[in-house]
Design a protein around this motif. Structure first.
Motif, PDB file in Angstrom:
ATOM      1  N   LEU A  42      -2.449  16.838  11.750  1.00 11.14           N
ATOM      2  CA  LEU A  42      -1.698  16.680   9.977  1.00 11.14           C
ATOM      3  C   LEU A  42      -0.868  16.864   9.920  1.00 11.14           C
ATOM      4  CD1 LEU A  42      -4.984  15.823   8.601  1.00 11.14           C
ATOM      5  CD2 LEU A  42      -3.094  13.992   8.924  1.00 11.14           C
ATOM      6  N   ASP A  43       0.050  18.244  10.981  1.00 11.98           N
ATOM      7  CA  ASP A  43       1.650  19.057  10.775  1.00 11.98           C
ATOM      8  C   ASP A  43       2.341  18.685  11.737  1.00 11.98           C
ATOM      9  OD1 ASP A  43       0.208  20.089   7.917  1.00 11.98           O
ATOM     10  OD2 ASP A  43      -0.391  21.534   9.808  1.00 11.98           O
ATOM     11  N   GLY A  44       1.600  17.656  12.968  1.00  8.56           N
ATOM     12  CA  GLY A  44       2.997  17.560  14.470  1.00  8.56           C
ATOM     13  C   GLY A  44       2.442  18.301  15.123  1.00  8.56           C
ATOM     14  N   GLN A  45       1.530  19.265  15.046  1.00  9.84           N
ATOM     15  CA  GLN A  45       1.372  20.126  16.237  1.00  9.84           C
ATOM     16  C   GLN A  45       0.809  19.660  17.685  1.00  9.84           C
ATOM     17  OE1 GLN A  45       3.389  22.975  15.770  1.00  9.84           O
ATOM     18  NE2 GLN A  45       4.311  21.722  14.020  1.00  9.84           N
ATOM     19  N   ALA A  46       1.197  20.206  18.234  1.00 10.43           N
ATOM     20  CA  ALA A  46       0.451  20.428  19.852  1.00 10.43           C
ATOM     21  C   ALA A  46      -1.225  20.155  19.107  1.00 10.43           C
ATOM     22  CB  ALA A  46       0.793  20.605  21.014  1.00 10.43           C
ATOM     23  N   LEU A  47      -2.085  20.421  20.443  1.00 10.36           N
ATOM     24  CA  LEU A  47      -3.538  20.342  20.157  1.00 10.36           C
ATOM     25  C   LEU A  47      -3.344  21.543  20.865  1.00 10.36           C
ATOM     26  CD1 LEU A  47      -4.036  17.219  19.541  1.00 10.36           C
ATOM     27  CD2 LEU A  47      -5.720  17.104  20.837  1.00 10.36           C
ATOM     28  N   THR A  48      -4.038  22.464  19.915  1.00 10.76           N
ATOM     29  CA  THR A  48      -5.109  23.921  21.308  1.00 10.76           C
ATOM     30  C   THR A  48      -6.013  23.332  20.503  1.00 10.76           C
ATOM     31  OG1 THR A  48      -5.198  25.251  18.780  1.00 10.76           O
ATOM     32  CG2 THR A  48      -2.447  24.605  19.993  1.00 10.76           C
ATOM     33  N   LEU A  49      -6.518  24.646  21.291  1.00  7.02           N
ATOM     34  CA  LEU A  49      -8.481  25.518  20.968  1.00  7.02           C
ATOM     35  C   LEU A  49      -8.720  25.845  19.571  1.00  7.02           C
ATOM     36  CD1 LEU A  49      -8.999  27.916  23.974  1.00  7.02           C
ATOM     37  CD2 LEU A  49      -9.360  25.356  23.632  1.00  7.02           C
ATOM     38  N   ASP A  50      -7.696  25.895  18.771  1.00 11.62           N
ATOM     39  CA  ASP A  50      -8.052  25.989  17.213  1.00 11.62           C
ATOM     40  C   ASP A  50      -7.686  24.911  16.651  1.00 11.62           C
ATOM     41  OD1 ASP A  50      -8.582  28.259  17.884  1.00 11.62           O
ATOM     42  OD2 ASP A  50      -6.663  29.260  17.665  1.00 11.62           O
ATOM     43  N   THR A  51      -7.411  23.617  17.299  1.00 16.85           N
ATOM     44  CA  THR A  51      -7.164  22.489  15.881  1.00 16.85           C
ATOM     45  C   THR A  51      -8.534  21.864  15.319  1.00 16.85           C
ATOM     46  OG1 THR A  51      -5.310  21.534  18.352  1.00 16.85           O
ATOM     47  CG2 THR A  51      -6.825  19.887  16.636  1.00 16.85           C
ATOM     48  N   ALA A  53      -1.654   6.930  -0.362  1.00 16.83           N
ATOM     49  CA  ALA A  53      -0.348   6.159  -0.392  1.00 16.83           C
ATOM     50  C   ALA A  53      -0.358   5.199   1.250  1.00 16.83           C
ATOM     51  CB  ALA A  53       1.140   7.022  -0.064  1.00 16.83           C
ATOM     52  N   LEU A  54      -0.380   5.919   1.719  1.00 20.17           N
ATOM     53  CA  LEU A  54      -0.633   5.587   3.099  1.00 20.17           C
ATOM     54  C   LEU A  54      -1.819   3.784   3.123  1.00 20.17           C
ATOM     55  CD1 LEU A  54      -1.136   8.129   5.857  1.00 20.17           C
ATOM     56  CD2 LEU A  54       0.662   5.992   5.822  1.00 20.17           C
ATOM     57  N   VAL A  55      -2.197   3.589   2.716  1.00 23.99           N
ATOM     58  CA  VAL A  55      -3.811   2.634   2.904  1.00 23.99           C
ATOM     59  C   VAL A  55      -3.065   1.706   1.003  1.00 23.99           C
ATOM     60  CG1 VAL A  55      -6.285   2.506   0.692  1.00 23.99           C
ATOM     61  CG2 VAL A  55      -5.983   4.347   2.736  1.00 23.99           C
ATOM     62  N   ARG A  56      -2.223   1.629   0.866  1.00 25.75           N
ATOM     63  CA  ARG A  56      -1.773   0.728   0.049  1.00 25.75           C
ATOM     64  C   ARG A  56      -0.411   0.657   0.973  1.00 25.75           C
ATOM     65  NH1 ARG A  56       1.341   4.019  -4.156  1.00 25.75           N
ATOM     66  NH2 ARG A  56       2.980   4.250  -2.405  1.00 25.75           N
ATOM     67  N   ASP A  57      -0.055   1.723   1.453  1.00 23.03           N
ATOM     68  CA  ASP A  57       1.318   0.899   2.166  1.00 23.03           C
ATOM     69  C   ASP A  57       0.492   0.156   3.095  1.00 23.03           C
ATOM     70  OD1 ASP A  57       2.703   1.549  -0.105  1.00 23.03           O
ATOM     71  OD2 ASP A  57       3.078   3.173   0.944  1.00 23.03           O
ATOM     72  N   SER A  58      -0.512   0.481   3.717  1.00 17.27           N
ATOM     73  CA  SER A  58      -0.478  -0.645   5.296  1.00 17.27           C
ATOM     74  C   SER A  58      -1.502  -1.806   4.870  1.00 17.27           C
ATOM     75  CB  SER A  58      -1.980   0.583   6.050  1.00 17.27           C
ATOM     76  OG  SER A  58      -3.311   0.845   5.379  1.00 17.27           O
ATOM     77  N   HIS A 115       3.154   6.621  13.831  1.00 10.97           N
ATOM     78  CA  HIS A 115       2.274   8.095  13.620  1.00 10.97           C
ATOM     79  C   HIS A 115       3.726   9.056  13.178  1.00 10.97           C
ATOM     80  CE1 HIS A 115       2.783  12.415  14.814  1.00 10.97           C
ATOM     81  NE2 HIS A 115       1.209  12.073  15.209  1.00 10.97           N
ATOM     82  N   ALA A 116       5.071   8.682  13.449  1.00 11.74           N
ATOM     83  CA  ALA A 116       6.479   8.944  12.726  1.00 11.74           C
ATOM     84  C   ALA A 116       6.506   8.933  11.509  1.00 11.74           C
ATOM     85  CB  ALA A 116       7.855   8.376  13.705  1.00 11.74           C
ATOM     86  N   GLN A 117       6.288   7.746  10.210  1.00 14.29           N
ATOM     87  CA  GLN A 117       6.489   7.748   9.807  1.00 14.29           C
ATOM     88  C   GLN A 117       5.169   7.960   8.702  1.00 14.29           C
ATOM     89  OE1 GLN A 117       6.712   2.857   9.134  1.00 14.29           O
ATOM     90  NE2 GLN A 117       7.617   2.815  10.826  1.00 14.29           N
ATOM     91  N   ALA A 118       3.929   8.259   9.621  1.00 18.35           N
ATOM     92  CA  ALA A 118       2.722   8.906   8.493  1.00 18.35           C
ATOM     93  C   ALA A 118       2.917  10.449   8.882  1.00 18.35           C
ATOM     94  CB  ALA A 118       1.585   8.883   9.272  1.00 18.35           C
ATOM     95  N   LEU A 119       3.669  11.048   9.991  1.00 17.80           N
ATOM     96  CA  LEU A 119       4.213  12.416   9.649  1.00 17.80           C
ATOM     97  C   LEU A 119       4.898  12.945   8.723  1.00 17.80           C
ATOM     98  CD1 LEU A 119       3.571  14.850  10.831  1.00 17.80           C
ATOM     99  CD2 LEU A 119       5.195  14.993  13.266  1.00 17.80           C
ATOM    100  N   ARG A 120       6.255  11.964   8.568  1.00 10.92           N
ATOM    101  CA  ARG A 120       6.823  12.223   7.261  1.00 10.92           C
ATOM    102  C   ARG A 120       6.583  12.388   5.985  1.00 10.92           C
ATOM    103  NH1 ARG A 120      10.216   8.758  10.287  1.00 10.92           N
ATOM    104  NH2 ARG A 120       9.522   7.005   9.150  1.00 10.92           N
ATOM    105  N   ARG A 121       5.585  11.488   6.044  1.00 12.23           N
ATOM    106  CA  ARG A 121       4.122  11.800   4.763  1.00 12.23           C
ATOM    107  C   ARG A 121       3.621  13.211   4.382  1.00 12.23           C
ATOM    108  NH1 ARG A 121       2.811   5.374   2.696  1.00 12.23           N
ATOM    109  NH2 ARG A 121       4.677   4.675   3.703  1.00 12.23           N
ATOM    110  N   PHE A 122       2.970  12.995   5.126  1.00 16.00           N
ATOM    111  CA  PHE A 122       2.206  14.217   5.173  1.00 16.00           C
ATOM    112  C   PHE A 122       2.666  15.618   4.965  1.00 16.00           C
ATOM    113  CE2 PHE A 122      -1.158  11.532   6.353  1.00 16.00           C
ATOM    114  CZ  PHE A 122      -2.327  11.595   5.491  1.00 16.00           C
ATOM    115  N   VAL A 123       3.739  15.966   6.346  1.00 10.60           N
ATOM    116  CA  VAL A 123       4.060  17.289   6.496  1.00 10.60           C
ATOM    117  C   VAL A 123       5.155  17.706   4.484  1.00 10.60           C
ATOM    118  CG1 VAL A 123       6.721  18.796   7.468  1.00 10.60           C
ATOM    119  CG2 VAL A 123       4.567  17.013   8.744  1.00 10.60           C
ATOM    120  N   GLY A 124       5.177  16.711   4.390  1.00 10.91           N
ATOM    121  CA  GLY A 124       6.305  15.997   2.792  1.00 10.91           C
ATOM    122  C   GLY A 124       5.431  16.175   1.940  1.00 10.91           C
ATOM    123  N   ALA A 125       4.228  16.201   2.380  1.00  8.21           N
ATOM    124  CA  ALA A 125       3.045  16.420   0.743  1.00  8.21           C
ATOM    125  C   ALA A 125       2.742  18.118   0.234  1.00  8.21           C
ATOM    126  CB  ALA A 125       1.315  16.005   1.552  1.00  8.21           C
TER     127      ALA A 125
END
Length: 259
Positions: free
Chosen positions: A229-238, A174-179, A249-259
């Motif tokens: 991709l979940d909007g979380q800060a980076l850690t050593l396990d990212t 959907a992001l590909v389509r809408d970008s 970023h905000a628009q994309a994150l809303r889509r991914f978190v809601g997926a």
């Protein structure tokens, strides 16, 4: 770290990246044999010697800091000051004579990323940043674009195997389509482009923190947002990245978190 200590650490990281660049250019010009590690990824003498060169400089500059490197693992404790080093990120490109590889050096201070250097010696770019000091390409300060509308956004992707296996694949479609346009620059390159305003969003799902820690500092100091991709800060396990201008970023994150 105080500002003077941070400035000295950044200078050491840039020196270490240049030491690695000398090693990498040497082997780029003469060619190398390729070995396969236990995780089925390639490694060469250039990777190992570049990391040794980096470690020598960083240890001399901050002898009490730990170093976590791609080829030689962790030396020291993870809490406190921790260097994160990928001496040759993009070995697959390196061995196939494609100039999309780089040296990545970042510094964590008690879990917070405070500086990063991204050096692509054959491609011909070095970017760096430190907390509060801005992001720089050569002698020029860089800034992300002000793109706010997904219909105008340029998106770049890389390492999408994991994403292709779950429901978020349709979100990406959907992001590909809408970008406005989609590219796949990959590795360091699309983060450099993002930081200097030539891209608006980067999406990756199969990364290691050593690949992206320095780039995260650079993008953030250029005014961008850099999370997983979940909007979380980076850690050593990212293991994933969503990086972009604030609005995109905000628009994309809303889509991914809601997926």
């Amino acid at each position: 770290m105080n500002p003077m200590q941070l400035e000295a650490a950044l200078a050491a990281a840039r020196e270490a990246a240049e030491a690695a660049a000398e090693v990498i250019r040497h082997y780029w010009n003469r060619g190398v044999a390729v070995e396969i590690k236990s995780d089925d990824t390639p490694v060469t003498v250039a990777d190992r010697e570049a990391e040794q060169a980096i470690r020598k400089v960083l240890h001399a500059a901050l002898p009490d800091a730990a170093i976590y490197g791609e080829e030689f693992g962790l030396d020291g404790a993870r809490d406190g000051l921790l260097w994160l080093v990928d001496p040759l990120d993009g070995t697959k490109s390196f061995v196939r004579r494609t100039p999309f590889f780089s040296t990545q050096i970042a510094l964590m201070d008690r879990g917070e990323l405070v500086l990063g250097v991204s050096s692509a010696p054959v491609y011909g770019e070095t970017m760096w940043a430190s907390a509060g000091g801005g992001a720089w390409l050569g002698g020029e300060r860089v800034q992300v674009a002000d793109t706010a509308d997904m219909a105008q956004a340029s998106i770049s992707t890389g390492n999408l195997k994991t994403l292709a296996g779950d429901a978020r694949w349709q979100t990406l479609a959907a992001l590909v389509r809408d970008s406005n346009r989609i590219r796949g620059y990959g590795d360091f390159c699309h983060y450099h482009l993002l930081a200097r305003g030539s891209l608006d969003l980067v999406i990756e799902s199969d990364v290691n923190i050593l690949d992206v820690a320095a780039l995260a500092v650079i993008v953030r100091e250029a005014g961008g947002i850099f999370t997983d991709l979940d909007g979380q800060a980076l850690t050593l396990d990212t293991r994933s990245v969503l990086a972009g201008t604030s609005a995109i970023h905000a628009q994309a994150l809303r889509r991914f978190v809601g997926a």
